[in-house]
Design a protein around this motif. Structure first.
Motif, short mmCIF file in Angstrom:
data_model
loop_
_atom_site.label_atom_id
_atom_site.label_comp_id
_atom_site.label_asym_id
_atom_site.label_seq_id
_atom_site.Cartn_x
_atom_site.Cartn_y
_atom_site.Cartn_z
N ALA A 231 21.38 -21.35 19.97
CA ALA A 231 22.08 -20.86 18.79
C ALA A 231 23.57 -21.15 18.99
N MET A 232 24.18 -21.83 18.03
CA MET A 232 25.60 -22.17 18.12
C MET A 232 26.40 -21.25 17.20
N TYR A 233 27.51 -20.74 17.73
CA TYR A 233 28.43 -19.91 16.97
C TYR A 233 29.77 -20.64 16.95
N ARG A 234 30.13 -21.17 15.80
CA ARG A 234 31.38 -21.94 15.69
C ARG A 234 32.56 -20.99 15.57
N VAL A 235 33.40 -20.99 16.61
CA VAL A 235 34.57 -20.12 16.63
C VAL A 235 35.86 -20.90 16.90
N CYS A 236 35.76 -22.20 17.17
CA CYS A 236 36.93 -23.00 17.53
C CYS A 236 37.17 -24.11 16.51
N ARG A 237 38.42 -24.41 16.30
CA ARG A 237 38.83 -25.56 15.49
C ARG A 237 39.78 -26.37 16.34
N GLY A 238 40.29 -27.47 15.85
CA GLY A 238 41.15 -28.37 16.60
C GLY A 238 42.03 -27.75 17.66
N CYS B 174 40.78 -21.36 19.53
CA CYS B 174 39.88 -20.33 19.05
C CYS B 174 40.64 -19.02 18.94
N THR B 175 40.45 -18.30 17.83
CA THR B 175 41.17 -17.04 17.65
C THR B 175 40.32 -15.86 18.12
N ASP C 41 37.87 -14.48 15.41
CA ASP C 41 36.66 -15.27 15.21
C ASP C 41 35.68 -15.06 16.36
N ILE C 42 36.20 -15.02 17.57
CA ILE C 42 35.35 -14.81 18.75
C ILE C 42 34.69 -13.44 18.69
N LEU C 43 35.46 -12.40 18.39
CA LEU C 43 34.90 -11.04 18.34
C LEU C 43 33.84 -10.91 17.24
#
Length: 182
Positions: free
Chosen positions: A148-155, A158-159, A162-164
């Protein structure tokens, strides 16, 4: 340095070599026999990764030989269509959760999450090579695991927000293992 107030310890800086292509050999894991096979290549384990998303059509995420996930799995696939399968059982986007504005898909635009998740969970991919050389079967550390992938990062990164938000969802989804590959 040792005389400075608050100093606890120090360590000598060393450089460790990258070990991505020979890690399985180093650990004594071989397809078809031994401990790895006896553990059924981590079948029925659900691993969640927090990273930059995933390229769901990559051959590493084929579900050939992978059983369906257990009933404890409560997650979801936020891709349009039917790209999730018995291997990639969930994919969610949390970019914007820190601002209360989640609008994107879990697709990996910079390939970091696809790379890290395939290193960890890649199913057996026959006929891989580098420019036609070293033709072999590529595999991850746990080829029959559910992902299962949780997208929390962009270029740029990661904030925390978003992580929490993804951590809360991951716990509710029913993971066995959660990995931060940031």
């Amino acid at each position: 340095m040792e005389n400075k107030e608050g100093f606890l310890s120090s360590h000598l800086e060393i450089t460790l070599p990258l070990q991505t292509t020979h890690s399985l050999d180093f650990l004594g894991l071989h397809q078809g026999y031994g401990l790895w096979e006896q553990a059924n290549y981590s079948e029925s384990v659900i691993i969640g990764l927090l990273d930059s998303g995933i390229g769901p059509d990559h051959p590493s995420f084929s579900d050939e030989g992978v059983s369906p996930p257990s009933a404890k799995w409560k997650g979801k696939c936020e891709f349009n269509g039917t790209v999730c399968n018995n291997k990639l059982i969930g994919a969610r986007n949390f970019l914007g959760a820190d601002r209360g504005n989640i609008t994107r898909t879990p697709f990996d635009w910079n390939c970091h999450g696809t790379h890290t998740s395939s290193t960890t969970t890649r199913n057996f991919v026959k006929g891989t090579s580098m420019f036609g050389e070293a033709n072999d079967t590529a595999m991850g550390m746990a080829p029959y695991v559910h992902l299962a992938m949780y997208r929390v990062c962009r270029g740029p990164g990661c904030t925390y927000g978003d992580i929490l938000a993804s951590l809360d969802a991951a716990v509710e989804d029913g993971l066995d293992v959660l990995s931060f590959l940031l």
